[in-house]
Design a protein around this motif. Sequence first.
Motif, PDB file in Angstrom:
ATOM      1  N   VAL A 166       0.377  -0.863   0.335  1.00 37.38           N
ATOM      2  CA  VAL A 166       0.035  -0.146  -0.043  1.00 37.38           C
ATOM      3  C   VAL A 166       0.954   1.588   0.056  1.00 37.38           C
ATOM      4  CG1 VAL A 166      -1.501   1.414   1.499  1.00 37.38           C
ATOM      5  CG2 VAL A 166      -1.779  -0.922   1.275  1.00 37.38           C
ATOM      6  N   LEU A 167       1.926   1.067   0.784  1.00 33.66           N
ATOM      7  CA  LEU A 167       2.555   2.147   1.274  1.00 33.66           C
ATOM      8  C   LEU A 167       3.417   2.564  -0.426  1.00 33.66           C
ATOM      9  CD1 LEU A 167       4.081   4.613   2.915  1.00 33.66           C
ATOM     10  CD2 LEU A 167       5.938   2.712   3.284  1.00 33.66           C
ATOM     11  N   GLU A 168       4.391   1.207  -1.290  1.00 34.22           N
ATOM     12  CA  GLU A 168       4.567   1.910  -2.684  1.00 34.22           C
ATOM     13  C   GLU A 168       3.767   1.851  -3.499  1.00 34.22           C
ATOM     14  OE1 GLU A 168       6.342  -2.133  -2.934  1.00 34.22           O
ATOM     15  OE2 GLU A 168       7.853  -1.841  -1.794  1.00 34.22           O
ATOM     16  N   GLN A 169       2.769   1.453  -3.238  1.00 30.65           N
ATOM     17  CA  GLN A 169       1.715   2.110  -4.282  1.00 30.65           C
ATOM     18  C   GLN A 169       0.991   3.759  -3.926  1.00 30.65           C
ATOM     19  OE1 GLN A 169      -0.683  -0.958  -5.636  1.00 30.65           O
ATOM     20  NE2 GLN A 169      -2.978   0.892  -6.227  1.00 30.65           N
ATOM     21  N   LEU A 170       1.078   4.292  -2.698  1.00 31.76           N
ATOM     22  CA  LEU A 170       0.685   5.198  -2.683  1.00 31.76           C
ATOM     23  C   LEU A 170       2.119   6.090  -2.856  1.00 31.76           C
ATOM     24  CD1 LEU A 170      -1.485   6.884  -1.503  1.00 31.76           C
ATOM     25  CD2 LEU A 170      -0.569   6.548   1.089  1.00 31.76           C
TER      26      LEU A 170
END
Length: 488
Positions: free
Chosen positions: A348-352
């Motif tokens: 999730v962090l990487e995609q955000l």
Amino acid sequence: MWNLLLLEDEPFVRRSIRQAIDWEELGFRVVAEAEDGREAWEFMQTHQVDVVLSDIMMPIMNGIELIRLAKQNGHEADFVMLTCVNEFEYARLALQYGAVGYLLKASMDMEELKAILLQIKQSLIKKRDQRTRAPMFNLYQQIWRSIHGIEEMEQREDEEGLPSLPANVRLFVGSANNVSLENDQIIDLFDTNCQDKLLVHRFVNWGIATVFVWSDERCMPITRVPAELSSTSWQTSDALKEGWVSLLQGVGRAWYELDPAIWAKGGMQIENITWKKESFILTQFEAAQWAECEKSLISLWDYFKEQQLAVVMVKEAADRLDKSFARLSNQAPAGKAVWAAVESHRQVLEQLIDRVHCYSKHKLKETITDHPEINKIIEYVNRYYDKELTLKGMAKYVNMGEQYLSGLFKKKTGEQFIQYVQRIRIERACYCLAETELRVAEICEQVGFVHLNYFLKQFKKWTGVTPSEFRESKKAERKKPIDDTWNE
């Protein structure tokens, strides 16, 4: 088990029918016997009866009168009529009133009766599923929101429209990406002798699939549990919420890639008081401080992991931030489905962060002008919107004449300076109203308005609604199931 009432005025015929069939093997239990329609109707008014196997010609009240009375009063029991050869007109009349079928008593064919009962059973299962689908979905949605701290679980003895819950339930939870089992496939996991006794619902929210298997009988045997699913044992319906929380905690362990012993110390936290952190990130984004924005996102995600925040709340935070980034850069957000499908906290962090990089390219084009001093003012306003901001002060800040700066700012941004400041403040107010429980007066002060009445007037001017109306509309939006939350 489905409840059957045997209605026949001749004791010998009644006893013969009862002994000729293994009712439980068919999925029925004979809950009562009656000698006439009136006795049967009195029982039906106080007991659950699913099927009535009834003679047509009886004293006091015959079968035709009973079926007509039952249908007039909204009773949903299915009727199978027993008739003699010379009563065919009565049988036809019974069918007209809604009887499922009829049998000749003189040549009673038990195989034919079994076939009718099996047909009725399939119809009853279908009607039960249709009747329970919407109210049970509302129950699941309410429990889900209660688990995640969105609203308190209402304690009502008689939930309007909710059918009485079966006594026992078993839950299965897994990622919606991996759990493709439909209701029939879930039922096939259980022993064939008990499959017709099960009520199955599939609920999906934020990428987490939960399958509810209900039964009035405890410990229905199961042949296997698929590797992609976690399961509770059979438990009473009263323990539904606790069982669901336990399975969601298991989802959290995998989500954060935590050792079970570490997770046990914290459990699934639902408090998410991070609006100040998120507001600071949005300020950095608006000021085009991309490196700082990325560092703040990493710090926020570390905080989530440290607090072991519930998976759903992390996904909601990502969706909320992404929508704000998209709005500030005039782009389309990823959408809830994208965040629901992500499999881990790290992903999730990487995609955000990837989306921040994407938005930054558009934002540089649209909000950063070709004039360095105007850009300097924009950055200052985006960071210090809660402070006193005046054109005179900004003119001094960039060492320009006030009149000259006023015209230049309008030329480069398309807005008067005061309009730009008001828009930024109203956008921040909208965020606080949607994502926090702060009072309107507190929000007014935090976004830089000095007087509450002036804030209310400006908010209505920019949005068309009052702050309270805006907040209520956002709450209403959240209560709506947005993705594929329900599968029959």
